[in-house]
Every structure is written in structure tokens, then in C-alpha cells.
Write a protein that holds these residues in place. Structure first.
Motif, PDB file in Angstrom:
ATOM      1  N   GLN A   7       0.819  -1.209   0.000  1.00  0.00           N
ATOM      2  CA  GLN A   7       0.000   0.000   0.000  1.00  0.00           C
ATOM      3  C   GLN A   7       0.856   1.264   0.000  1.00  0.00           C
ATOM      4  OE1 GLN A   7      -2.591  -0.628   3.415  1.00  0.00           O
ATOM      5  NE2 GLN A   7      -4.254  -1.256   2.058  1.00  0.00           N
ATOM      6  N   ALA A   8       2.127   1.137   0.339  1.00  0.00           N
ATOM      7  CA  ALA A   8       3.023   2.294   0.375  1.00  0.00           C
ATOM      8  C   ALA A   8       3.768   2.502  -0.927  1.00  0.00           C
ATOM      9  CB  ALA A   8       4.028   2.123   1.526  1.00  0.00           C
ATOM     10  N   TYR A   9       3.453   1.718  -1.954  1.00  0.00           N
ATOM     11  CA  TYR A   9       4.236   1.754  -3.188  1.00  0.00           C
ATOM     12  C   TYR A   9       4.190   3.099  -3.898  1.00  0.00           C
ATOM     13  CZ  TYR A   9       5.367  -3.258  -3.382  1.00  0.00           C
ATOM     14  OH  TYR A   9       5.883  -4.501  -3.154  1.00  0.00           O
ATOM     15  N   GLY A  10       3.193   3.913  -3.638  1.00  0.00           N
ATOM     16  CA  GLY A  10       3.121   5.220  -4.266  1.00  0.00           C
ATOM     17  C   GLY A  10       3.832   6.317  -3.496  1.00  0.00           C
ATOM     18  N   TRP A  15      10.188   4.001  -0.934  1.00  0.00           N
ATOM     19  CA  TRP A  15      11.249   3.603  -1.850  1.00  0.00           C
ATOM     20  C   TRP A  15      12.611   4.121  -1.398  1.00  0.00           C
ATOM     21  CZ3 TRP A  15      10.125  -0.274  -4.762  1.00  0.00           C
ATOM     22  CH2 TRP A  15       8.800  -0.485  -5.157  1.00  0.00           C
ATOM     23  N   ASP A  16      12.652   5.280  -0.754  1.00  0.00           N
ATOM     24  CA  ASP A  16      13.925   5.769  -0.215  1.00  0.00           C
ATOM     25  C   ASP A  16      14.477   4.794   0.820  1.00  0.00           C
ATOM     26  OD1 ASP A  16      14.112   8.050  -1.754  1.00  0.00           O
ATOM     27  OD2 ASP A  16      13.190   9.363  -0.254  1.00  0.00           O
ATOM     28  N   CYS A  54      12.392   3.720 -12.814  1.00  0.00           N
ATOM     29  CA  CYS A  54      13.595   2.948 -13.196  1.00  0.00           C
ATOM     30  C   CYS A  54      14.220   2.178 -12.045  1.00  0.00           C
ATOM     31  CB  CYS A  54      14.636   3.883 -13.810  1.00  0.00           C
ATOM     32  SG  CYS A  54      15.271   5.167 -12.676  1.00  0.00           S
ATOM     33  N   GLY A  55      14.093   2.698 -10.812  1.00  0.00           N
ATOM     34  CA  GLY A  55      14.746   2.046  -9.685  1.00  0.00           C
ATOM     35  C   GLY A  55      16.235   1.868  -9.935  1.00  0.00           C
ATOM     36  N   ILE A  76      10.703   8.087  -8.341  1.00  0.00           N
ATOM     37  CA  ILE A  76      10.224   8.932  -7.260  1.00  0.00           C
ATOM     38  C   ILE A  76      11.216   9.001  -6.100  1.00  0.00           C
ATOM     39  CG2 ILE A  76       9.004   7.130  -5.969  1.00  0.00           C
ATOM     40  CD1 ILE A  76       6.692   9.109  -5.608  1.00  0.00           C
ATOM     41  N   SER A  77      12.165   8.074  -6.072  1.00  0.00           N
ATOM     42  CA  SER A  77      13.107   7.978  -4.954  1.00  0.00           C
ATOM     43  C   SER A  77      14.380   8.798  -5.198  1.00  0.00           C
ATOM     44  CB  SER A  77      13.487   6.514  -4.698  1.00  0.00           C
ATOM     45  OG  SER A  77      14.580   6.431  -3.801  1.00  0.00           O
ATOM     46  N   TYR A  78      14.611   9.771  -4.349  1.00  0.00           N
ATOM     47  CA  TYR A  78      15.839  10.559  -4.418  1.00  0.00           C
ATOM     48  C   TYR A  78      17.057   9.666  -4.175  1.00  0.00           C
ATOM     49  CZ  TYR A  78      19.487  13.796  -2.876  1.00  0.00           C
ATOM     50  OH  TYR A  78      20.675  14.469  -2.726  1.00  0.00           O
ATOM     51  N   VAL A  79      16.924   8.717  -3.265  1.00  0.00           N
ATOM     52  CA  VAL A  79      18.050   7.846  -2.903  1.00  0.00           C
ATOM     53  C   VAL A  79      18.546   7.067  -4.114  1.00  0.00           C
ATOM     54  CG1 VAL A  79      18.736   5.818  -1.548  1.00  0.00           C
ATOM     55  CG2 VAL A  79      17.413   7.646  -0.477  1.00  0.00           C
ATOM     56  N   VAL A  80      17.629   6.443  -4.835  1.00  0.00           N
ATOM     57  CA  VAL A  80      18.060   5.612  -5.965  1.00  0.00           C
ATOM     58  C   VAL A  80      18.532   6.466  -7.139  1.00  0.00           C
ATOM     59  CG1 VAL A  80      15.884   5.295  -7.265  1.00  0.00           C
ATOM     60  CG2 VAL A  80      17.549   3.434  -7.120  1.00  0.00           C
ATOM     61  N   ILE A  81      17.936   7.618  -7.358  1.00  0.00           N
ATOM     62  CA  ILE A  81      18.370   8.485  -8.456  1.00  0.00           C
ATOM     63  C   ILE A  81      19.797   8.977  -8.218  1.00  0.00           C
ATOM     64  CG2 ILE A  81      18.021  10.762  -9.508  1.00  0.00           C
ATOM     65  CD1 ILE A  81      16.206   8.600 -10.661  1.00  0.00           C
TER      66      ILE A  81
END
Length: 242
Positions: A7-10, A15-16, A54-55, A76-81
């Protein structure tokens, strides 16, 4: 939300945290080598391509190694980008941008020849406000594509669930391909269907079951071509305007 909750996928925070704990790379569903014949069939090497969600996938790397020269990746994730920017700092063909697929206003209308989605729509459909989020995403995908541009959706979703979403979002000419799930894990054996051959697809998708059987162990690949000359009848059928 716990880390294990779909449920948190959005949510970016989910994702961070996840990418802070995973070293990667990880590819949802299929790797580039499995999908390459289909991408090569539909996407010329000179295409400007957007990979959404992209992850830490190696898809973009595989595409550039295979001759694609302009692959823009968003997540959407700053960490992975940040991690991917550092990893591919010497690959100018690969660009990584933090962005929410539901709001890609940074990109002008008609900016891309193709959009590739490997699990991102599926992810949103698992979360809160799933139908609204999916509609927002698909509207943006259609907007950033050029006329006759291609949205390639790689998903576990069968036609009964995915065709209504796609047809309600934009005027698409849709072709369906499938790839055995076993391919992603290196499995072998008789394939249900040749990847580069389109599966017969009628309005409600029932033709697919007739060809592949009930609940086939495949990933579905919807190749959706943006075509503003199409119009939709009240019964949901999409036809060419005269």
C-alpha cells in the motif's frame, strides 16, 4: 506503513528506505537481454526513450550497450536516483531525474518517442488511491509521447484488468506480446508464444485465453501506439476516424 506493505508503493519515503537497504541492481519481471528482441522490433536506435520507475534496474545500461543513445530514467526515490547518477556518471547516454510519474510537467508535451514501464503501473495499482494514481500516470504518459509514440507496458496484468485502464486513459492502438516468466529466472523449455509475434487480441481480451490457456505463466507486454486519429465508441471499441 511497514516496508513490506504494498500500500506504500506510491510513496517516495517507502522507496527511499527500500533503496537505502538494497545494494541492487534489481530488475522487475524481466532483464534487458530477454526483452531486447521486442524493443529492437519497435524502437529504433535513434529514439528518445523514457523509462519510468527505473529504480536500480540495469535496463538502461543494457539499452545503451545495445546502441540506444538517449535513455532518460525517472524515479520517485531521491536515494536511488542519486545512486544511479553516480554509478553511470561516465555514460552520457543515460540520464537520471527524480520525478513522480503522476506529474511529469518538467517534460514538454510530445517529448519522447517511447515510454517503457516495467512494473511501475503495477506498483501504483497496489497502493492507496490506486485507480486515481493509475489514471494520472497514464494521462501523463500519453501527454509526453509524440504522435505515433509507443508506450510499452510490461506487467503481470492480464487483458481483462489492463485493457480497460489503457483504453480509458488515451487513444491507443494496442498490440499484445507475452514472455514466459521462466525466462526471467533463466528457465528453459518450450515457450508458450514467440516474443516478437503479437498475440491475437479482441476487444475484451478473451482471445488471449483461447490461445494461451487459463492463467498462463507469462508476463504481458502491451505495445500501445499513440494515435490521435482514433475515436472510442460507446461500447468501448476503438476505431479509426475517417
Amino acid at each position: 506503513m511497514t516496508l513490506g506493505s504494498s500500500q506504500a508503493y506510491g510513496e517516495a519515503s517507502y522507496w527511499d528506505i527500500r533503496y537505502s537497504q538494497e545494494s541492487g541492481p534489481f530488475d522487475w519481471y524481466q532483464r534487458y537481454c530477454s526483452l531486447a528482441p521486442l524493443l529492437n522490433l519497435y524502437l529504433p536506435r535513434g529514439s528518445r526513450i523514457l523509462v519510468v520507475g527505473c529504480g536500480n534496474s540495469a535496463l538502461g545500461e543494457g539499452m545503451v550497450d545495445d546502441g540506444y543513445e538517449d535513455v532518460v530514467n525517472i524515479d520517485i526515490s531521491y536515494v536511488v536516483i542519486e545512486a544511479m547518477r553516480k554509478k553511470y556518471c561516465n555514460r552520457p547516454q543515460l540520464k537520471y531525474i527524480k520525478m513522480d510519474v503522476r506529474d511529469m510537467s518538467t517534460f514538454q508535451t510530445g517529448s519522447f518517442d517511447a515510454v517503457i514501464d516495467k512494473g511501475t503501473l503495477d506498483s501504483l495499482l497496489c497502493g492507496n488511491n490506486s485507480q486515481q494514481d493509475a489514471a494520472m500516470m497514464l494521462e501523463e504518459v500519453g501527454r509526453v509521447l509524440k504522435e505515433q509514440g509507443i508506450y510499452m507496458l510490461i506487467t503481470y496484468g492480464a487483458p481483462a484488468s489492463r485493457l480497460p485502464l489503457l483504453r480509458n486513459s488515451f487513444m491507443w492502438k494496442i498490440e499484445l506480446h507475452v514472455i514466459d516468466k521462466a525466462v526471467s529466472s533463466g528457465g528453459s523449455g518450450q515457450m508458450k508464444w514467440e516474443l516478437t509475434d503479437a498475440v491475437p487480441l479482441d476487444e475484451d481480451g478473451s482471445s488471449v485465453e483461447a490461445v494461451l490457456g487459463k492463467n498462463p505463466e507469462v508476463h504481458y507486454i502491451y505495445v500501445c501506439t499513440k494515435d490521435d486519429s482514433l475515436t472510442q465508441h460507446g461500447d468501448g471499441a476503438v476505431v479509426q476516424q475517417k
